[in-house]
Write a protein that holds these residues in place. Structure first.
Motif, PDB file in Angstrom:
ATOM      1  N   ALA A 245      -9.521 -45.443  84.829  1.00  0.00           N
ATOM      2  CA  ALA A 245      -8.935 -44.127  85.107  1.00  0.00           C
ATOM      3  C   ALA A 245      -7.540 -44.214  85.704  1.00  0.00           C
ATOM      4  CB  ALA A 245      -9.854 -43.350  86.050  1.00  0.00           C
ATOM      5  N   SER A 246      -6.861 -45.324  85.551  1.00  0.00           N
ATOM      6  CA  SER A 246      -5.564 -45.531  86.198  1.00  0.00           C
ATOM      7  C   SER A 246      -4.525 -44.504  85.751  1.00  0.00           C
ATOM      8  CB  SER A 246      -5.031 -46.924  85.884  1.00  0.00           C
ATOM      9  OG  SER A 246      -5.886 -47.922  86.397  1.00  0.00           O
ATOM     10  N   SER A 247      -3.705 -44.078  86.705  1.00  0.00           N
ATOM     11  CA  SER A 247      -2.564 -43.224  86.376  1.00  0.00           C
ATOM     12  C   SER A 247      -1.367 -44.070  85.956  1.00  0.00           C
ATOM     13  CB  SER A 247      -2.192 -42.353  87.577  1.00  0.00           C
ATOM     14  OG  SER A 247      -1.865 -43.157  88.704  1.00  0.00           O
ATOM     15  N   HIS A 248      -1.357 -45.330  86.362  1.00  0.00           N
ATOM     16  CA  HIS A 248      -0.297 -46.272  85.989  1.00  0.00           C
ATOM     17  C   HIS A 248      -0.943 -47.621  85.760  1.00  0.00           C
ATOM     18  CE1 HIS A 248       3.363 -48.620  85.955  1.00  0.00           C
ATOM     19  NE2 HIS A 248       2.996 -49.280  87.035  1.00  0.00           N
ATOM     20  N   GLU A 249      -0.869 -48.126  84.550  1.00  0.00           N
ATOM     21  CA  GLU A 249      -1.478 -49.411  84.204  1.00  0.00           C
ATOM     22  C   GLU A 249      -0.600 -50.078  83.150  1.00  0.00           C
ATOM     23  OE1 GLU A 249      -3.699 -52.131  85.354  1.00  0.00           O
ATOM     24  OE2 GLU A 249      -4.536 -50.184  85.921  1.00  0.00           O
ATOM     25  N   PRO A 250       0.263 -51.028  83.566  1.00  0.00           N
ATOM     26  CA  PRO A 250       1.196 -51.646  82.622  1.00  0.00           C
ATOM     27  C   PRO A 250       0.518 -52.322  81.439  1.00  0.00           C
ATOM     28  CG  PRO A 250       1.805 -52.137  84.880  1.00  0.00           C
ATOM     29  CD  PRO A 250       0.460 -51.494  84.939  1.00  0.00           C
ATOM     30  N   LEU A 251      -0.630 -52.959  81.661  1.00  0.00           N
ATOM     31  CA  LEU A 251      -1.384 -53.549  80.549  1.00  0.00           C
ATOM     32  C   LEU A 251      -2.813 -53.049  80.563  1.00  0.00           C
ATOM     33  CD1 LEU A 251      -1.570 -55.386  78.093  1.00  0.00           C
ATOM     34  CD2 LEU A 251      -2.126 -57.279  79.630  1.00  0.00           C
ATOM     35  N   GLY A 252      -3.614 -53.522  81.488  1.00  0.00           N
ATOM     36  CA  GLY A 252      -5.031 -53.149  81.549  1.00  0.00           C
ATOM     37  C   GLY A 252      -5.921 -54.324  81.220  1.00  0.00           C
ATOM     38  N   ASN A 253      -5.817 -55.404  82.020  1.00  0.00           N
ATOM     39  CA  ASN A 253      -6.661 -56.582  81.802  1.00  0.00           C
ATOM     40  C   ASN A 253      -8.147 -56.229  81.779  1.00  0.00           C
ATOM     41  OD1 ASN A 253      -4.606 -58.625  81.785  1.00  0.00           O
ATOM     42  ND2 ASN A 253      -4.433 -58.426  83.996  1.00  0.00           N
ATOM     43  N   VAL A 254      -8.511 -55.230  82.590  1.00  0.00           N
ATOM     44  CA  VAL A 254      -9.927 -54.892  82.710  1.00  0.00           C
ATOM     45  C   VAL A 254     -10.503 -54.400  81.389  1.00  0.00           C
ATOM     46  CG1 VAL A 254      -9.875 -54.452  85.187  1.00  0.00           C
ATOM     47  CG2 VAL A 254      -9.284 -52.611  83.599  1.00  0.00           C
ATOM     48  N   VAL A 255      -9.682 -53.756  80.563  1.00  0.00           N
ATOM     49  CA  VAL A 255     -10.148 -53.326  79.240  1.00  0.00           C
ATOM     50  C   VAL A 255     -10.496 -54.540  78.395  1.00  0.00           C
ATOM     51  CG1 VAL A 255      -9.488 -52.160  77.098  1.00  0.00           C
ATOM     52  CG2 VAL A 255      -8.832 -51.175  79.307  1.00  0.00           C
ATOM     53  N   LEU A 256      -9.637 -55.549  78.438  1.00  0.00           N
ATOM     54  CA  LEU A 256      -9.896 -56.780  77.683  1.00  0.00           C
ATOM     55  C   LEU A 256     -11.187 -57.440  78.162  1.00  0.00           C
ATOM     56  CD1 LEU A 256      -6.274 -58.316  77.701  1.00  0.00           C
ATOM     57  CD2 LEU A 256      -7.230 -56.533  76.204  1.00  0.00           C
ATOM     58  N   GLU A 257     -11.407 -57.445  79.469  1.00  0.00           N
ATOM     59  CA  GLU A 257     -12.616 -58.069  80.019  1.00  0.00           C
ATOM     60  C   GLU A 257     -13.864 -57.300  79.605  1.00  0.00           C
ATOM     61  OE1 GLU A 257     -12.208 -59.727  84.076  1.00  0.00           O
ATOM     62  OE2 GLU A 257     -10.191 -58.905  84.016  1.00  0.00           O
ATOM     63  N   ALA A 258     -13.766 -55.984  79.515  1.00  0.00           N
ATOM     64  CA  ALA A 258     -14.915 -55.199  79.062  1.00  0.00           C
ATOM     65  C   ALA A 258     -15.219 -55.469  77.602  1.00  0.00           C
ATOM     66  CB  ALA A 258     -14.643 -53.703  79.287  1.00  0.00           C
ATOM     67  N   TRP A 259     -14.184 -55.504  76.762  1.00  0.00           N
ATOM     68  CA  TRP A 259     -14.401 -55.824  75.354  1.00  0.00           C
ATOM     69  C   TRP A 259     -15.068 -57.178  75.195  1.00  0.00           C
ATOM     70  CZ3 TRP A 259      -8.903 -54.209  73.290  1.00  0.00           C
ATOM     71  CH2 TRP A 259      -8.885 -52.832  73.058  1.00  0.00           C
ATOM     72  N   ALA A 260     -14.640 -58.158  75.991  1.00  0.00           N
ATOM     73  CA  ALA A 260     -15.213 -59.509  75.888  1.00  0.00           C
ATOM     74  C   ALA A 260     -16.708 -59.506  76.197  1.00  0.00           C
ATOM     75  CB  ALA A 260     -14.482 -60.465  76.828  1.00  0.00           C
ATOM     76  N   MET A 285      -9.891 -42.293  74.567  1.00  0.00           N
ATOM     77  CA  MET A 285      -8.795 -42.113  75.503  1.00  0.00           C
ATOM     78  C   MET A 285      -8.706 -40.669  75.978  1.00  0.00           C
ATOM     79  SD  MET A 285      -5.915 -44.648  73.889  1.00  0.00           S
ATOM     80  CE  MET A 285      -5.251 -45.008  75.520  1.00  0.00           C
ATOM     81  N   VAL A 286      -8.347 -40.528  77.261  1.00  0.00           N
ATOM     82  CA  VAL A 286      -8.258 -39.198  77.872  1.00  0.00           C
ATOM     83  C   VAL A 286      -6.960 -39.099  78.659  1.00  0.00           C
ATOM     84  CG1 VAL A 286     -10.772 -39.072  78.065  1.00  0.00           C
ATOM     85  CG2 VAL A 286      -9.424 -39.856  80.013  1.00  0.00           C
ATOM     86  N   ASP A 287      -6.589 -37.884  79.000  1.00  0.00           N
ATOM     87  CA  ASP A 287      -5.383 -37.670  79.794  1.00  0.00           C
ATOM     88  C   ASP A 287      -5.605 -38.122  81.234  1.00  0.00           C
ATOM     89  OD1 ASP A 287      -4.051 -36.628  77.626  1.00  0.00           O
ATOM     90  OD2 ASP A 287      -4.474 -34.531  78.154  1.00  0.00           O
ATOM     91  N   ILE A 288      -4.545 -38.572  81.859  1.00  0.00           N
ATOM     92  CA  ILE A 288      -4.600 -39.047  83.240  1.00  0.00           C
ATOM     93  C   ILE A 288      -5.062 -37.929  84.171  1.00  0.00           C
ATOM     94  CG2 ILE A 288      -3.136 -39.801  85.175  1.00  0.00           C
ATOM     95  CD1 ILE A 288      -1.464 -41.327  83.025  1.00  0.00           C
ATOM     96  N   GLY A 289      -6.021 -38.261  85.035  1.00  0.00           N
ATOM     97  CA  GLY A 289      -6.494 -37.316  86.042  1.00  0.00           C
ATOM     98  C   GLY A 289      -7.501 -36.294  85.561  1.00  0.00           C
ATOM     99  N   ASP A 290      -7.899 -36.336  84.304  1.00  0.00           N
ATOM    100  CA  ASP A 290      -8.789 -35.315  83.721  1.00  0.00           C
ATOM    101  C   ASP A 290     -10.244 -35.767  83.833  1.00  0.00           C
ATOM    102  OD1 ASP A 290     -10.109 -33.415  82.205  1.00  0.00           O
ATOM    103  OD2 ASP A 290      -8.580 -33.350  80.637  1.00  0.00           O
TER     104      ASP A 290
END
Length: 340
Positions: A245-260, A285-290
């Motif tokens: 749910a990050s409002s600012h996430e330059p990459l998002g390593n955690v997404v990669l870890e979840a996919w793995a 995908m959803v809008d930030i803060g929603d």
């Protein structure tokens, strides 16, 4: 090939990638020395061939003056091919002498270029950061080399140990408990998913506020705080959906870890995920803060098993094609070798 790294991060996705890269380079025969903060929990995960030097490198500490002298002496004696500062603070320690090749690795958008005065090449983990650096007026080298994560699928953590029913729908999320990570949004979304449980993996300054919010909204009986975990993968593997749910996430390593771990992902349209995620294909995908949108999309994952499987399969393809360990390690090795 010899590489010296300076990394003063704490505990999070960036640090996990740092360890992954160190170990990947070590397995390819690269000799490495690193300077890190003392007492890092992830230190023991580093390949045994890597020499570790510990220092706070704080402005008000004696190390602020002594460490640069020590590093310069090490460079003169050891003669590395490259010196790599991680993030702006690591870049500050990179010496001014023109040899070896001097790099900074960025995993976020810098606000100033002042700390990069001794840097020859900026290495960015997304095209967006590279464009931002150029727009700020950077005229020297720029490379884009992304992250990778461990692809090994692990056994799930025990739900009973987390006081969670075996048949519950479990949403996991992970990171430092700071405002920009948006964990409050997920707690609010839980109100609209009455049969779901939320596992928050991490710690930080906002934990008390998050606990209070969960109690205020009447969902504290379905929120679990797992604390900081040396290896968060079993917790992710035990979940049915991963939410970022990050409002600012330059990459998002955690997404990669979840996919793995073969877990479908619902993410905000923050900077990094917007680059590599495709809504309805490898994630939702959803809008930030929603929080209502999070509740709705998490509900789709919960209610549509076939769609969830397709999201996972596409996420794994993205992981293999864009974020493989072999491709990333070889890209770094090629960069180091280009400046003997």
């Amino acid at each position: 090939m010899k590489v010296m790294h300076f990394h003063f991060g704490k505990d999070g996705g960036a640090e996990r990638f740092f360890v992954h890269l160190l170990n990947g380079l070590a397995e390819h025969g690269v000799q490495q020395k690193i300077v890190i903060r003392p007492d890092r929990a992830w230190k023991n995960n580093i390949h045994r061939s890597v020499e570790v030097i510990e220092s706070h490198f704080r402005t008000a500490s004696l190390d602020r003056f002594l460490l640069p002298l020590r590093v310069n002496a090490l460079i003169r004696h050891w003669k590395p091919n490259s010196v790599l500062g991680w993030m702006p603070k690591g870049a500050k320690l990179v010496p001014g002498n023109p040899k070896p090749h001097r790099l900074v690795r960025l995993g976020d958008y810098p606000t100033t270029l002042k700390k990069f005065r001794n840097i020859d090449t900026v290495v960015c983990n997304t095209p967006g950061i590279a464009s931002h650096v150029r727009a700020m007026g950077w005229k020297r080298g720029v490379e884009v080399i992304s992250n990778f994560t461990d692809m090994e699928r692990v056994a799930p953590f025990s739900r009973s140990a987390m006081n969670t029913p075996e048949d519950a729908f479990v949403i996991s999320s992970m990171g430092r408990f700071v405002p920009r990570k948006g964990f409050d949004v997920l707690i609010r979304a839980l109100v609209e998913r009455p049969k779901a449980y939320l596992w928050l993996i991490g710690n930080g300054e906002q934990e008390g506020n998050l606990r209070a919010l969960a109690e205020q909204l009447g969902v504290d009986d379905r929120v679990r705080f797992a604390g900081w975990q040396k290896d968060p993968r079993p917790f992710i593997a035990a979940s049915d959906c991963f939410a970022m749910a990050s409002s600012h996430e330059p990459l998002g390593n955690v997404v990669l870890e979840a996919w793995a771990q073969h877990v479908p992902v619902v993410s905000t349209r923050s900077e990094g995920p917007t680059w590599f995620m495709r809504d309805g294909d490898n994630g939702l995908m959803v809008d930030i803060g929603d929080h209502q949108a999070f509740a709705r999309e998490i509900g789709r994952v919960q209610d549509d098993v076939e769609m969830s499987r397709k999201l996972v399969a596409s996420g794994l393809r993205t992981l293999e094609q864009q974020f493989s360990a072999d491709a990333v390690v070889r890209a770094y090795m090629a960069l180091f070798a280009a400046h003997p």
